[in-house]
Design a protein around this motif. Structure first.
Motif, PDB file in Angstrom:
ATOM      1  N   ASN A  21       0.827  -1.210   0.000  1.00  0.00           N
ATOM      2  CA  ASN A  21       0.000   0.000   0.000  1.00  0.00           C
ATOM      3  C   ASN A  21       0.865   1.266   0.000  1.00  0.00           C
ATOM      4  OD1 ASN A  21       0.824  -0.100   2.706  1.00  0.00           O
ATOM      5  ND2 ASN A  21      -1.146   0.592   3.483  1.00  0.00           N
ATOM      6  N   GLN A  22       2.064   1.193   0.567  1.00  0.00           N
ATOM      7  CA  GLN A  22       2.973   2.337   0.525  1.00  0.00           C
ATOM      8  C   GLN A  22       3.476   2.570  -0.895  1.00  0.00           C
ATOM      9  OE1 GLN A  22       5.865   1.153   3.530  1.00  0.00           O
ATOM     10  NE2 GLN A  22       5.019   2.651   4.955  1.00  0.00           N
ATOM     11  N   VAL A  23       3.736   1.496  -1.608  1.00  0.00           N
ATOM     12  CA  VAL A  23       4.185   1.610  -2.997  1.00  0.00           C
ATOM     13  C   VAL A  23       3.099   2.275  -3.835  1.00  0.00           C
ATOM     14  CG1 VAL A  23       4.848   0.323  -5.065  1.00  0.00           C
ATOM     15  CG2 VAL A  23       5.759  -0.358  -2.826  1.00  0.00           C
ATOM     16  N   GLU A  24       1.867   1.838  -3.658  1.00  0.00           N
ATOM     17  CA  GLU A  24       0.744   2.413  -4.408  1.00  0.00           C
ATOM     18  C   GLU A  24       0.581   3.903  -4.098  1.00  0.00           C
ATOM     19  OE1 GLU A  24      -4.086   1.917  -4.801  1.00  0.00           O
ATOM     20  OE2 GLU A  24      -2.914   0.273  -3.951  1.00  0.00           O
ATOM     21  N   LYS A  25       0.613   4.250  -2.816  1.00  0.00           N
ATOM     22  CA  LYS A  25       0.485   5.659  -2.428  1.00  0.00           C
ATOM     23  C   LYS A  25       1.639   6.488  -2.979  1.00  0.00           C
ATOM     24  CE  LYS A  25      -2.003   4.916   1.920  1.00  0.00           C
ATOM     25  NZ  LYS A  25      -1.885   5.012   3.382  1.00  0.00           N
ATOM     26  N   THR A  26       2.846   5.929  -2.940  1.00  0.00           N
ATOM     27  CA  THR A  26       4.021   6.649  -3.445  1.00  0.00           C
ATOM     28  C   THR A  26       3.876   6.935  -4.931  1.00  0.00           C
ATOM     29  OG1 THR A  26       5.440   5.621  -1.776  1.00  0.00           O
ATOM     30  CG2 THR A  26       6.530   6.578  -3.698  1.00  0.00           C
ATOM     31  N   THR A  28       1.176   7.240  -6.613  1.00  0.00           N
ATOM     32  CA  THR A  28       0.135   8.260  -6.769  1.00  0.00           C
ATOM     33  C   THR A  28       0.702   9.647  -6.484  1.00  0.00           C
ATOM     34  OG1 THR A  28      -1.566   6.659  -6.165  1.00  0.00           O
ATOM     35  CG2 THR A  28      -2.150   8.987  -5.991  1.00  0.00           C
ATOM     36  N   TRP A  29       1.461   9.774  -5.411  1.00  0.00           N
ATOM     37  CA  TRP A  29       2.085  11.061  -5.088  1.00  0.00           C
ATOM     38  C   TRP A  29       3.070  11.476  -6.183  1.00  0.00           C
ATOM     39  CZ3 TRP A  29       0.773  14.785  -1.923  1.00  0.00           C
ATOM     40  CH2 TRP A  29      -0.036  14.505  -0.827  1.00  0.00           C
ATOM     41  N   GLU A  30       3.868  10.552  -6.677  1.00  0.00           N
ATOM     42  CA  GLU A  30       4.815  10.895  -7.738  1.00  0.00           C
ATOM     43  C   GLU A  30       4.096  11.381  -8.992  1.00  0.00           C
ATOM     44  OE1 GLU A  30       8.725   8.167  -6.869  1.00  0.00           O
ATOM     45  OE2 GLU A  30       7.143   7.275  -8.077  1.00  0.00           O
ATOM     46  N   THR A  31       2.988  10.755  -9.315  1.00  0.00           N
ATOM     47  CA  THR A  31       2.197  11.189 -10.470  1.00  0.00           C
ATOM     48  C   THR A  31       1.652  12.589 -10.255  1.00  0.00           C
ATOM     49  OG1 THR A  31       1.591   8.908 -10.996  1.00  0.00           O
ATOM     50  CG2 THR A  31       0.188  10.659 -11.902  1.00  0.00           C
ATOM     51  N   ALA A  32       1.078  12.830  -9.084  1.00  0.00           N
ATOM     52  CA  ALA A  32       0.497  14.150  -8.790  1.00  0.00           C
ATOM     53  C   ALA A  32       1.561  15.241  -8.835  1.00  0.00           C
ATOM     54  CB  ALA A  32      -0.177  14.124  -7.427  1.00  0.00           C
ATOM     55  N   ILE A  33       2.702  14.975  -8.231  1.00  0.00           N
ATOM     56  CA  ILE A  33       3.778  15.969  -8.220  1.00  0.00           C
ATOM     57  C   ILE A  33       4.331  16.152  -9.625  1.00  0.00           C
ATOM     58  CG2 ILE A  33       6.101  16.458  -7.351  1.00  0.00           C
ATOM     59  CD1 ILE A  33       5.201  14.998  -4.721  1.00  0.00           C
ATOM     60  N   GLY A  34       4.441  15.067 -10.380  1.00  0.00           N
ATOM     61  CA  GLY A  34       4.913  15.158 -11.754  1.00  0.00           C
ATOM     62  C   GLY A  34       3.990  15.979 -12.642  1.00  0.00           C
ATOM     63  N   LEU A  35       2.689  15.843 -12.433  1.00  0.00           N
ATOM     64  CA  LEU A  35       1.733  16.652 -13.205  1.00  0.00           C
ATOM     65  C   LEU A  35       1.880  18.133 -12.886  1.00  0.00           C
ATOM     66  CD1 LEU A  35      -1.424  14.368 -13.014  1.00  0.00           C
ATOM     67  CD2 LEU A  35      -0.067  14.893 -15.049  1.00  0.00           C
ATOM     68  N   GLN A  36       2.150  18.444 -11.647  1.00  0.00           N
ATOM     69  CA  GLN A  36       2.373  19.837 -11.269  1.00  0.00           C
ATOM     70  C   GLN A  36       3.663  20.363 -11.908  1.00  0.00           C
ATOM     71  OE1 GLN A  36       0.199  21.815  -9.336  1.00  0.00           O
ATOM     72  NE2 GLN A  36      -1.072  20.068  -9.877  1.00  0.00           N
ATOM     73  N   ASP A  37       4.663  19.487 -12.006  1.00  0.00           N
ATOM     74  CA  ASP A  37       5.949  19.859 -12.589  1.00  0.00           C
ATOM     75  C   ASP A  37       5.800  20.275 -14.048  1.00  0.00           C
ATOM     76  OD1 ASP A  37       8.802  20.186 -12.410  1.00  0.00           O
ATOM     77  OD2 ASP A  37       9.002  18.312 -13.522  1.00  0.00           O
ATOM     78  N   VAL A  38       4.829  19.666 -14.750  1.00  0.00           N
ATOM     79  CA  VAL A  38       4.567  20.035 -16.147  1.00  0.00           C
ATOM     80  C   VAL A  38       4.249  21.525 -16.249  1.00  0.00           C
ATOM     81  CG1 VAL A  38       2.946  19.702 -18.061  1.00  0.00           C
ATOM     82  CG2 VAL A  38       3.838  17.729 -16.818  1.00  0.00           C
ATOM     83  N   ASP A  39       3.579  22.055 -15.235  1.00  0.00           N
ATOM     84  CA  ASP A  39       3.241  23.480 -15.211  1.00  0.00           C
ATOM     85  C   ASP A  39       4.332  24.327 -14.565  1.00  0.00           C
ATOM     86  OD1 ASP A  39       0.798  23.150 -16.475  1.00  0.00           O
ATOM     87  OD2 ASP A  39      -0.274  22.825 -14.600  1.00  0.00           O
ATOM     88  N   GLY A  40       5.472  23.705 -14.290  1.00  0.00           N
ATOM     89  CA  GLY A  40       6.589  24.447 -13.701  1.00  0.00           C
ATOM     90  C   GLY A  40       6.473  24.632 -12.199  1.00  0.00           C
ATOM     91  N   LEU A  41       5.555  23.911 -11.560  1.00  0.00           N
ATOM     92  CA  LEU A  41       5.375  24.030 -10.113  1.00  0.00           C
ATOM     93  C   LEU A  41       6.240  23.003  -9.403  1.00  0.00           C
ATOM     94  CD1 LEU A  41       1.503  24.332 -10.134  1.00  0.00           C
ATOM     95  CD2 LEU A  41       3.161  26.192  -9.948  1.00  0.00           C
TER      96      LEU A  41
END
Length: 74
Positions: A21-26, A28-41
């Motif tokens: 479950n930690q792997v799954e959550k991680t 998900t967090w990496e995806t969310a942060i990566g999507l923000q990175d696309v916008d330079g955040l």
């Protein structure tokens, strides 16, 4: 080392050594942060700390939402 590498290294440890479950959550967090990175955040230290607490099971997703809402109201 840039901030992206810092947060990515911090979270990648959960994928290498975490429970399923930690792997799954991680991921998900990496995806969310990566999507923000696309916008330079870039993620704040506070967000990474919150993500780690969520991954470790110290807080639930509702607490994550509350913290993020409070942080961005400031």
């Amino acid at each position: 080392m840039d901030k992206k590498e810092d947060w990515n290294l911090e979270l990648s440890e959960y994928i290498k050594q975490g429970e399923p479950n930690q792997v799954e959550k991680t991921k998900t967090w990496e995806t969310a942060i990566g999507l923000q990175d696309v916008d330079g955040l870039k993620p704040s230290k506070y967000l990474i700390k919150t993500a780690k607490e969520h991954i470790e099971g110290t807080i639930d997703i509702e607490e994550v939402k509350t913290r993020i809402d409070e942080y961005y109201r400031l």
